[in-house]
Design a protein around this motif. Sequence first.
Motif, mmCIF file in Angstrom:
data_model
loop_
_atom_site.group_PDB
_atom_site.id
_atom_site.type_symbol
_atom_site.label_atom_id
_atom_site.label_comp_id
_atom_site.label_asym_id
_atom_site.label_seq_id
_atom_site.Cartn_x
_atom_site.Cartn_y
_atom_site.Cartn_z
ATOM 1 N N UNK A 71 18.318 40.086 49.057
ATOM 2 C CA UNK A 71 17.951 41.227 49.964
ATOM 3 C C UNK A 71 18.775 41.164 51.093
ATOM 4 N N UNK A 72 19.748 41.998 51.044
ATOM 5 C CA UNK A 72 21.288 41.956 52.036
ATOM 6 C C UNK A 72 20.904 43.112 52.989
ATOM 7 N N UNK A 73 20.756 42.551 54.217
ATOM 8 C CA UNK A 73 20.492 43.554 55.189
ATOM 9 C C UNK A 73 21.406 45.109 55.551
ATOM 10 N N UNK A 74 20.710 46.053 55.553
ATOM 11 C CA UNK A 74 21.449 47.386 55.459
ATOM 12 C C UNK A 74 21.205 47.871 57.046
ATOM 13 N N UNK A 119 20.057 33.998 53.490
ATOM 14 C CA UNK A 119 21.363 34.151 53.209
ATOM 15 C C UNK A 119 22.142 33.929 54.582
ATOM 16 N N UNK A 120 22.966 32.986 54.549
ATOM 17 C CA UNK A 120 23.497 32.497 55.775
ATOM 18 C C UNK A 120 24.904 33.184 55.692
ATOM 19 N N UNK A 172 20.479 38.101 55.342
ATOM 20 C CA UNK A 172 19.487 38.783 54.452
ATOM 21 C C UNK A 172 18.626 37.402 53.798
ATOM 22 N N UNK A 173 18.136 37.701 52.541
ATOM 23 C CA UNK A 173 17.316 36.793 52.026
ATOM 24 C C UNK A 173 17.700 36.553 50.614
ATOM 25 N N UNK A 174 17.168 35.487 49.987
ATOM 26 C CA UNK A 174 17.131 35.415 48.451
ATOM 27 C C UNK A 174 15.993 34.826 48.093
ATOM 28 N N UNK A 175 15.856 35.171 46.732
ATOM 29 C CA UNK A 175 14.377 34.883 46.136
ATOM 30 C C UNK A 175 14.669 34.244 44.750
ATOM 31 N N UNK A 176 14.090 33.148 44.298
ATOM 32 C CA UNK A 176 14.234 32.712 42.807
ATOM 33 C C UNK A 176 12.751 33.042 42.438
ATOM 34 N N UNK A 177 12.626 33.796 41.328
ATOM 35 C CA UNK A 177 11.197 34.197 40.764
ATOM 36 C C UNK A 177 11.359 33.893 39.367
ATOM 37 N N UNK A 178 10.058 33.770 38.593
ATOM 38 C CA UNK A 178 9.797 33.855 37.240
ATOM 39 C C UNK A 178 8.450 34.108 36.932
#
Length: 94
Positions: free
Chosen positions: A6-9, A40-41, A45-51
């Motif tokens: 999820x990168x900032x826009x 995310x540095x 933004x942010x990152x997610x690990x999903x399953x």
Amino acid sequence: MFVVTLRFADKTKAPRLMDGHDAWIRRGFDDAVFLLVGSIRPNAGGAILAHNCSRAEIERRVQDDPFVAEGVVAAEIVEIAPGRADPRLAFLQA
């Protein structure tokens, strides 16, 4: 398994949507879909690990994030088929 970035826009909208975004993250953990959420540095933004979900399900879930719906972030979903894992992560290979 999926990695969602999820990168900032448009960060200007983020403060008013933060409570909804945090609730969305909590639902992901409560539903046993999110394994890890982090930044995310530097401040990108942010990152997610999903399953535990299909591609269609993670796409719907990501669209439900207020940050995505309001254009605060641009989302990318990468699907990973685990081949090898540390024994502590063997459950991801199921």
